[in-house]
Design a protein around this motif. Sequence first.
Motif, PDB file in Angstrom:
ATOM      1  N   GLY A   8      39.033  94.661  55.904  1.00 57.63           N
ATOM      2  CA  GLY A   8      37.708  95.261  56.808  1.00 57.63           C
ATOM      3  C   GLY A   8      36.287  94.754  55.982  1.00 57.63           C
ATOM      4  O   GLY A   8      35.475  94.614  56.776  1.00 57.63           O
ATOM      5  N   THR A   9      36.563  94.310  54.719  1.00 54.26           N
ATOM      6  CA  THR A   9      34.996  93.701  54.130  1.00 54.26           C
ATOM      7  C   THR A   9      34.944  92.348  54.607  1.00 54.26           C
ATOM      8  O   THR A   9      33.773  92.236  55.042  1.00 54.26           O
ATOM      9  N   GLY A  69      36.005  91.148  57.495  1.00 47.32           N
ATOM     10  CA  GLY A  69      35.594  91.215  59.021  1.00 47.32           C
ATOM     11  C   GLY A  69      34.138  91.824  59.199  1.00 47.32           C
ATOM     12  O   GLY A  69      33.438  91.129  59.887  1.00 47.32           O
ATOM     13  N   ALA A  70      33.634  92.670  58.377  1.00 50.50           N
ATOM     14  CA  ALA A  70      32.442  93.222  58.275  1.00 50.50           C
ATOM     15  C   ALA A  70      31.339  92.109  57.823  1.00 50.50           C
ATOM     16  O   ALA A  70      30.136  91.833  58.509  1.00 50.50           O
ATOM     17  N   CYS A  71      31.649  91.217  56.766  1.00 45.74           N
ATOM     18  CA  CYS A  71      31.047  90.272  56.284  1.00 45.74           C
ATOM     19  C   CYS A  71      30.767  89.160  57.310  1.00 45.74           C
ATOM     20  O   CYS A  71      29.700  88.638  57.648  1.00 45.74           O
ATOM     21  N   ALA A  72      32.045  88.775  58.004  1.00 44.00           N
ATOM     22  CA  ALA A  72      31.772  87.779  59.005  1.00 44.00           C
ATOM     23  C   ALA A  72      31.024  87.909  60.134  1.00 44.00           C
ATOM     24  O   ALA A  72      30.248  87.137  60.617  1.00 44.00           O
ATOM     25  N   SER A  73      31.106  89.262  60.635  1.00 34.66           N
ATOM     26  CA  SER A  73      30.343  89.679  61.732  1.00 34.66           C
ATOM     27  C   SER A  73      28.966  89.586  61.473  1.00 34.66           C
ATOM     28  O   SER A  73      27.923  89.073  62.002  1.00 34.66           O
ATOM     29  N   GLY A  74      28.446  90.264  60.088  1.00 32.88           N
ATOM     30  CA  GLY A  74      26.893  90.218  59.700  1.00 32.88           C
ATOM     31  C   GLY A  74      26.715  88.880  59.641  1.00 32.88           C
ATOM     32  O   GLY A  74      25.450  88.471  59.797  1.00 32.88           O
ATOM     33  N   GLU A 115      29.522  94.467  62.652  1.00 29.19           N
ATOM     34  CA  GLU A 115      29.928  95.555  62.099  1.00 29.19           C
ATOM     35  C   GLU A 115      29.393  96.131  61.031  1.00 29.19           C
ATOM     36  O   GLU A 115      28.723  95.256  60.489  1.00 29.19           O
ATOM     37  N   PRO A 116      29.100  97.410  60.871  1.00 30.66           N
ATOM     38  CA  PRO A 116      28.713  98.076  59.542  1.00 30.66           C
ATOM     39  C   PRO A 116      29.372  97.103  58.321  1.00 30.66           C
ATOM     40  O   PRO A 116      30.350  97.016  58.508  1.00 30.66           O
ATOM     41  N   VAL A 117      28.519  96.839  57.319  1.00 30.48           N
ATOM     42  CA  VAL A 117      28.896  96.462  56.296  1.00 30.48           C
ATOM     43  C   VAL A 117      29.898  97.230  55.439  1.00 30.48           C
ATOM     44  O   VAL A 117      29.606  98.404  55.204  1.00 30.48           O
ATOM     45  N   SER A 118      31.315  96.918  54.847  1.00 29.65           N
ATOM     46  CA  SER A 118      31.982  97.825  54.253  1.00 29.65           C
ATOM     47  C   SER A 118      31.833  98.116  52.973  1.00 29.65           C
ATOM     48  O   SER A 118      31.505  96.941  52.408  1.00 29.65           O
ATOM     49  N   PRO A 119      31.901  99.004  52.179  1.00 28.90           N
ATOM     50  CA  PRO A 119      31.729  98.944  50.912  1.00 28.90           C
ATOM     51  C   PRO A 119      32.489  98.308  49.982  1.00 28.90           C
ATOM     52  O   PRO A 119      32.487  98.125  48.891  1.00 28.90           O
TER      53      PRO A 119
END
Length: 201
Positions: free
Chosen positions: A172-173, A175-180, A196-200
């Motif tokens: 999840g982290t 994917g969110a980072c790569a998208s951002g 995607e929202p950045v996952s904590p």
Amino acid sequence: MPTDHACRTAAERAAHCLTPVRAALLPADPTEPPPAEVMPVVLRAYLGVNARPAAPRAAERRPVPVGVVAGAAVLRMCLDGLHAELTGALTAWHADLGRRLRELLAEPRATGRQADPWQPLAELQQRAHEVLTAVAGHDRSGTAGPRLLIARFALLEDALSGALRRTAVPAGTAGACASGLAAAAGSLFGLALASEPVSPG
């Protein structure tokens, strides 16, 4: 060429995306002493002289934010990936991407706060101009041009996500980072890519 403001905004966005990744790659040291305690004298007298709050667990500590300079450096890596895709060198670029990302985020300077990180941002601006020129020269196919450019950013996102997952970053982290990161890099080209929202974590 992207403006100074666009480069700064993109680097800040990338840094924000990288913070949870750095926390996953380099978890807080459980032996690290907790922050200095501030307890009113009256409360200490009521609880007892030796009363101390429990030290926060490592998982509860806020991750140290990644700095703008590191964000700019990772965006340059992303632009290198776009250029590598144009020249047929994407495999070589991707081969050690995870290692380079980990090394960059492990640097003590990755979390530094420079008052004026003009040089890294100027280098990012110049690299974005070079890659944009290369893309424009490579894609002379009319209406297919914008679609191909967006497809290249989708490929970049997939490559980043895979590299992060292979370095033990949770899916999840990663994917969110790569998208951002792909969205931040795309903003240098005037693209408004969804992220995607950045996952904590």
